[in-house]
Design a protein around this motif. Structure first.
Motif, PDB file in Angstrom:
ATOM      1  N   THR A  62       0.838  -1.206   0.000  1.00 17.77           N
ATOM      2  CA  THR A  62       0.000   0.000   0.000  1.00 17.77           C
ATOM      3  C   THR A  62       0.873   1.255   0.000  1.00 17.77           C
ATOM      4  O   THR A  62       0.517   2.268  -0.594  1.00 17.77           O
ATOM      5  CB  THR A  62      -0.943   0.013   1.225  1.00 17.77           C
ATOM      6  OG1 THR A  62      -0.170  -0.034   2.426  1.00 17.77           O
ATOM      7  CG2 THR A  62      -1.904  -1.145   1.191  1.00 17.77           C
ATOM      8  N   ILE A  63       2.015   1.194   0.670  1.00 17.11           N
ATOM      9  CA  ILE A  63       2.934   2.335   0.670  1.00 17.11           C
ATOM     10  C   ILE A  63       3.511   2.552  -0.721  1.00 17.11           C
ATOM     11  O   ILE A  63       3.614   3.686  -1.205  1.00 17.11           O
ATOM     12  CB  ILE A  63       4.052   2.117   1.704  1.00 17.11           C
ATOM     13  CG1 ILE A  63       3.469   2.080   3.122  1.00 17.11           C
ATOM     14  CG2 ILE A  63       5.109   3.211   1.598  1.00 17.11           C
ATOM     15  CD1 ILE A  63       4.460   1.644   4.187  1.00 17.11           C
ATOM     16  N   MET A  64       3.897   1.464  -1.390  1.00 15.42           N
ATOM     17  CA  MET A  64       4.444   1.567  -2.744  1.00 15.42           C
ATOM     18  C   MET A  64       3.423   2.200  -3.684  1.00 15.42           C
ATOM     19  O   MET A  64       3.769   3.086  -4.481  1.00 15.42           O
ATOM     20  CB  MET A  64       4.846   0.179  -3.241  1.00 15.42           C
ATOM     21  CG  MET A  64       6.089  -0.386  -2.564  1.00 15.42           C
ATOM     22  SD  MET A  64       6.193  -2.205  -2.646  1.00 15.42           S
ATOM     23  CE  MET A  64       5.922  -2.499  -4.383  1.00 15.42           C
ATOM     24  N   ARG A  65       2.166   1.781  -3.574  1.00 20.25           N
ATOM     25  CA  ARG A  65       1.126   2.337  -4.456  1.00 20.25           C
ATOM     26  C   ARG A  65       0.886   3.813  -4.142  1.00 20.25           C
ATOM     27  O   ARG A  65       0.756   4.634  -5.046  1.00 20.25           O
ATOM     28  CB  ARG A  65      -0.176   1.539  -4.301  1.00 20.25           C
ATOM     29  CG  ARG A  65      -0.142   0.166  -4.930  1.00 20.25           C
ATOM     30  CD  ARG A  65      -1.543  -0.400  -5.076  1.00 20.25           C
ATOM     31  NE  ARG A  65      -2.200  -0.566  -3.774  1.00 20.25           N
ATOM     32  CZ  ARG A  65      -2.121  -1.688  -3.038  1.00 20.25           C
ATOM     33  NH1 ARG A  65      -1.399  -2.720  -3.485  1.00 20.25           N
ATOM     34  NH2 ARG A  65      -2.728  -1.785  -1.888  1.00 20.25           N
ATOM     35  N   HIS A  66       0.832   4.164  -2.849  1.00 24.15           N
ATOM     36  CA  HIS A  66       0.514   5.541  -2.455  1.00 24.15           C
ATOM     37  C   HIS A  66       1.597   6.519  -2.910  1.00 24.15           C
ATOM     38  O   HIS A  66       1.291   7.625  -3.366  1.00 24.15           O
ATOM     39  CB  HIS A  66       0.345   5.622  -0.941  1.00 24.15           C
ATOM     40  CG  HIS A  66      -0.041   6.978  -0.446  1.00 24.15           C
ATOM     41  ND1 HIS A  66      -1.350   7.420  -0.426  1.00 24.15           N
ATOM     42  CD2 HIS A  66       0.710   8.018   0.029  1.00 24.15           C
ATOM     43  CE1 HIS A  66      -1.390   8.651   0.048  1.00 24.15           C
ATOM     44  NE2 HIS A  66      -0.159   9.046   0.336  1.00 24.15           N
ATOM     45  N   PHE A  67       2.859   6.113  -2.795  1.00 25.85           N
ATOM     46  CA  PHE A  67       3.963   7.015  -3.113  1.00 25.85           C
ATOM     47  C   PHE A  67       4.570   6.769  -4.493  1.00 25.85           C
ATOM     48  O   PHE A  67       5.482   7.502  -4.908  1.00 25.85           O
ATOM     49  CB  PHE A  67       5.061   6.891  -2.048  1.00 25.85           C
ATOM     50  CG  PHE A  67       4.685   7.499  -0.719  1.00 25.85           C
ATOM     51  CD1 PHE A  67       4.857   8.856  -0.483  1.00 25.85           C
ATOM     52  CD2 PHE A  67       4.145   6.708   0.277  1.00 25.85           C
ATOM     53  CE1 PHE A  67       4.509   9.411   0.742  1.00 25.85           C
ATOM     54  CE2 PHE A  67       3.791   7.253   1.507  1.00 25.85           C
ATOM     55  CZ  PHE A  67       3.969   8.614   1.736  1.00 25.85           C
ATOM     56  N   GLY A  68       4.077   5.750  -5.195  1.00 26.55           N
ATOM     57  CA  GLY A  68       4.606   5.457  -6.525  1.00 26.55           C
ATOM     58  C   GLY A  68       6.044   4.980  -6.494  1.00 26.55           C
ATOM     59  O   GLY A  68       6.845   5.331  -7.372  1.00 26.55           O
ATOM     60  N   LEU A  69       6.383   4.160  -5.484  1.00 23.85           N
ATOM     61  CA  LEU A  69       7.752   3.681  -5.309  1.00 23.85           C
ATOM     62  C   LEU A  69       7.882   2.237  -5.769  1.00 23.85           C
ATOM     63  O   LEU A  69       6.929   1.456  -5.683  1.00 23.85           O
ATOM     64  CB  LEU A  69       8.160   3.767  -3.837  1.00 23.85           C
ATOM     65  CG  LEU A  69       8.173   5.158  -3.190  1.00 23.85           C
ATOM     66  CD1 LEU A  69       8.463   5.021  -1.691  1.00 23.85           C
ATOM     67  CD2 LEU A  69       9.207   6.047  -3.856  1.00 23.85           C
ATOM     68  N   SER A  70       9.056   1.891  -6.225  1.00 25.12           N
ATOM     69  CA  SER A  70       9.340   0.493  -6.514  1.00 25.12           C
ATOM     70  C   SER A  70       9.660  -0.216  -5.204  1.00 25.12           C
ATOM     71  O   SER A  70      10.010   0.420  -4.191  1.00 25.12           O
ATOM     72  CB  SER A  70      10.530   0.363  -7.462  1.00 25.12           C
ATOM     73  OG  SER A  70      11.723   0.786  -6.810  1.00 25.12           O
ATOM     74  N   ARG A  71       9.563  -1.522  -5.193  1.00 25.28           N
ATOM     75  CA  ARG A  71       9.857  -2.295  -3.983  1.00 25.28           C
ATOM     76  C   ARG A  71      11.315  -2.078  -3.549  1.00 25.28           C
ATOM     77  O   ARG A  71      11.598  -1.911  -2.355  1.00 25.28           O
ATOM     78  CB  ARG A  71       9.600  -3.778  -4.240  1.00 25.28           C
ATOM     79  CG  ARG A  71       9.788  -4.667  -2.994  1.00 25.28           C
ATOM     80  CD  ARG A  71       9.461  -6.110  -3.337  1.00 25.28           C
ATOM     81  NE  ARG A  71       8.079  -6.243  -3.736  1.00 25.28           N
ATOM     82  CZ  ARG A  71       7.064  -6.419  -2.887  1.00 25.28           C
ATOM     83  NH1 ARG A  71       7.306  -6.473  -1.584  1.00 25.28           N
ATOM     84  NH2 ARG A  71       5.836  -6.542  -3.336  1.00 25.28           N
ATOM     85  N   SER A  72      12.227  -2.053  -4.499  1.00 28.51           N
ATOM     86  CA  SER A  72      13.645  -1.922  -4.141  1.00 28.51           C
ATOM     87  C   SER A  72      13.934  -0.572  -3.493  1.00 28.51           C
ATOM     88  O   SER A  72      14.698  -0.481  -2.532  1.00 28.51           O
ATOM     89  CB  SER A  72      14.523  -2.123  -5.379  1.00 28.51           C
ATOM     90  OG  SER A  72      14.239  -1.133  -6.363  1.00 28.51           O
TER      91      SER A  72
ATOM     92  N   GLU B 285      15.952   0.321   5.069  1.00 31.35           N
ATOM     93  CA  GLU B 285      16.989  -0.612   5.515  1.00 31.35           C
ATOM     94  C   GLU B 285      17.683  -0.164   6.798  1.00 31.35           C
ATOM     95  O   GLU B 285      17.905  -0.981   7.704  1.00 31.35           O
ATOM     96  CB  GLU B 285      18.012  -0.818   4.396  1.00 31.35           C
ATOM     97  CG  GLU B 285      19.030  -1.900   4.711  1.00 31.35           C
ATOM     98  CD  GLU B 285      19.962  -2.150   3.539  1.00 31.35           C
ATOM     99  OE1 GLU B 285      20.813  -3.059   3.646  1.00 31.35           O
ATOM    100  OE2 GLU B 285      19.854  -1.433   2.523  1.00 31.35           O
ATOM    101  N   PRO B 286      18.019   1.144   6.986  1.00 34.96           N
ATOM    102  CA  PRO B 286      18.672   1.551   8.241  1.00 34.96           C
ATOM    103  C   PRO B 286      17.782   1.380   9.475  1.00 34.96           C
ATOM    104  O   PRO B 286      18.284   1.345  10.598  1.00 34.96           O
ATOM    105  CB  PRO B 286      18.992   3.036   8.004  1.00 34.96           C
ATOM    106  CG  PRO B 286      18.990   3.207   6.528  1.00 34.96           C
ATOM    107  CD  PRO B 286      17.971   2.260   6.014  1.00 34.96           C
ATOM    108  N   LEU B 287      16.453   1.266   9.267  1.00 32.35           N
ATOM    109  CA  LEU B 287      15.516   1.127  10.384  1.00 32.35           C
ATOM    110  C   LEU B 287      15.082  -0.319  10.589  1.00 32.35           C
ATOM    111  O   LEU B 287      14.162  -0.591  11.348  1.00 32.35           O
ATOM    112  CB  LEU B 287      14.281   2.004  10.147  1.00 32.35           C
ATOM    113  CG  LEU B 287      14.550   3.509   9.991  1.00 32.35           C
ATOM    114  CD1 LEU B 287      13.249   4.273   9.780  1.00 32.35           C
ATOM    115  CD2 LEU B 287      15.285   4.052  11.200  1.00 32.35           C
ATOM    116  N   GLY B 288      15.743  -1.251   9.907  1.00 32.55           N
ATOM    117  CA  GLY B 288      15.424  -2.661  10.099  1.00 32.55           C
ATOM    118  C   GLY B 288      14.437  -3.231   9.112  1.00 32.55           C
ATOM    119  O   GLY B 288      14.021  -4.386   9.256  1.00 32.55           O
ATOM    120  N   GLY B 289      14.023  -2.456   8.129  1.00 32.32           N
ATOM    121  CA  GLY B 289      13.071  -2.942   7.131  1.00 32.32           C
ATOM    122  C   GLY B 289      11.692  -2.350   7.350  1.00 32.32           C
ATOM    123  O   GLY B 289      11.278  -2.082   8.485  1.00 32.32           O
ATOM    124  N   VAL B 290      10.943  -2.163   6.258  1.00 36.85           N
ATOM    125  CA  VAL B 290       9.660  -1.474   6.356  1.00 36.85           C
ATOM    126  C   VAL B 290       8.615  -2.315   7.082  1.00 36.85           C
ATOM    127  O   VAL B 290       7.832  -1.800   7.887  1.00 36.85           O
ATOM    128  CB  VAL B 290       9.168  -1.048   4.953  1.00 36.85           C
ATOM    129  CG1 VAL B 290       8.958  -2.249   4.040  1.00 36.85           C
ATOM    130  CG2 VAL B 290       7.906  -0.207   5.060  1.00 36.85           C
TER     131      VAL B 290
END
Length: 346
Positions: free
Chosen positions: A236-246, A253-258
């Motif tokens: 849902t975050i990827m769709r909302h912000f138009g981001l790729s999974r990578s 990654e610095p926070l331990g993963g989404v």
């Protein structure tokens, strides 16, 4: 002697015995810390405290004998607030432990503690000016909030001097502040505290984009607004912000993963609700579903993994601590903390 009203509380050492002085001091701080004399000798204890409730923040001026302080997870859950405690060490020094790390603050330094997280400390003769502020007043990205617990702003730096002088001035004028003046003082204090904490956790050379404009902050704000939605996920975050999974995974990654970040924020939110959930039937289920977990079983497993106990045990412990506090007639701090708001006024 304790002198009190709805907006002001005073503990004085010069009119009562050391043991009564300690009882009043300990009761007044009970929702912040468990306190004990450093050497265990109550008969030599002395502490003076003047606290004011200004609606949108609390301010306290204190001078006390050497002590140890502890805010453990059961106290955090019993009180159920996530305000920030900002302390100026006017004189003396304090060693403290947060998140397994040891640190210290000395005369002139400003230290921040997150009241939603445990800590312990040991202080010598210490004079402080303390502010308790709702975190909504402090303008920091979520990433910076994760680092403010135990952050020390060096009192010799430019921002340290500015914030120190502002806190000293606030302590002088606080008893005379009205509603309008209190709002203006709150806004000024919030700006300085935000700048000071940004420097403490990011260094003075941190850029504006790192502090307030990052894409990570936008995603974290979106997560905070949607923690109760079971459908919240990396997808849902990827769709909302138009981001790729990578890109999303690399950002967190610095926070331990989404996924772990979402789960841990839900668990932390649930932990702060323990005192209000009650120990009746269905309490664990309500905690699970109101914090976005798909099932009570999944919530219980994750809760035990993060906090070392199951939710039912945590609810019972929180209820026990809260019940003990409700019987203390002079536990005015509990009501003040619960009533604190980012938009309050006297």
């Amino acid at each position: 002697m304790t002198v009190g009203s709805d907006l002001s509380q005073i503990v004085r050492s010069d009119t009562v015995s050391p043991s009564e002085n300690f009882r009043q001091w300990r009761a007044g701080l009970a929702s912040l810390f468990e306190a004990a004399p450093l050497d265990g000798a109550v008969e030599t204890f002395r502490a003076d405290l003047h606290c004011l409730n200004l609606g949108s923040f609390l301010i306290g001026m204190s001078k006390a004998s050497p002590q140890v302080f502890c805010r453990d997870r059961s106290l955090v859950s019993a009180v159920g607030v996530d305000h920030l405690l900002i302390q100026l060490y006017v004189s003396g020094e304090c060693e403290f432990k947060v998140d397994g790390s040891q640190s210290r603050g000395g005369t002139g330094d400003i230290v921040c503690f997150d009241l939603s997280r445990p800590m312990s400390s040991q202080a010598g003769d210490l004079e402080t000016i303390s502010l308790v502020v709702p975190r909504q007043l402090v303008r920091l990205p979520r990433r910076a909030f994760d680092a403010v617990h135990g952050a020390v702003l060096d009192g010799a730096t430019t921002l340290g001097v500015l914030l120190r002088e502002h806190l000293l001035s606030m302590a002088k004028v606080a008893p005379r502040l009205g509603a309008h003046d209190g709002k203006l003082v709150t806004e000024a204090a919030a700006a300085l505290i935000s700048a000071g904490l940004s420097a403490a956790v990011s260094g003075p050379a941190a850029s504006e984009s790192e502090l307030i404009g990052s894409g990570l902050q936008s995603i974290q704000s979106f997560i905070e607004r949607n923690l109760t939605d079971e459908a919240l996920s990396p997808e849902t975050i990827m769709r909302h912000f138009g981001l790729s999974r990578s890109v999303l995974y690399r950002t967190f990654e610095p926070l331990g993963g989404v996924a772990d970040y979402i789960r841990d924020r839900r668990l932390d939110r649930a932990f702060l609700q323990l005192a209000s959930i009650g120990k009746g039937r269905g309490g664990v289920s309500r905690l699970a579903y109101t914090n976005g977990f798909a099932s009570e079983a999944a919530f219980s497993r994750a809760f035990r993994q993060r906090f070392g106990m199951n939710p039912r045990e945590a609810i019972l412990e929180s209820d026990r601590r809260a019940a003990g506090k409700s019987h203390a007639q002079d536990n005015w701090m509990q009501a003040w903390l619960r009533g604190l708001s980012a938009t309050g006024s006297r």
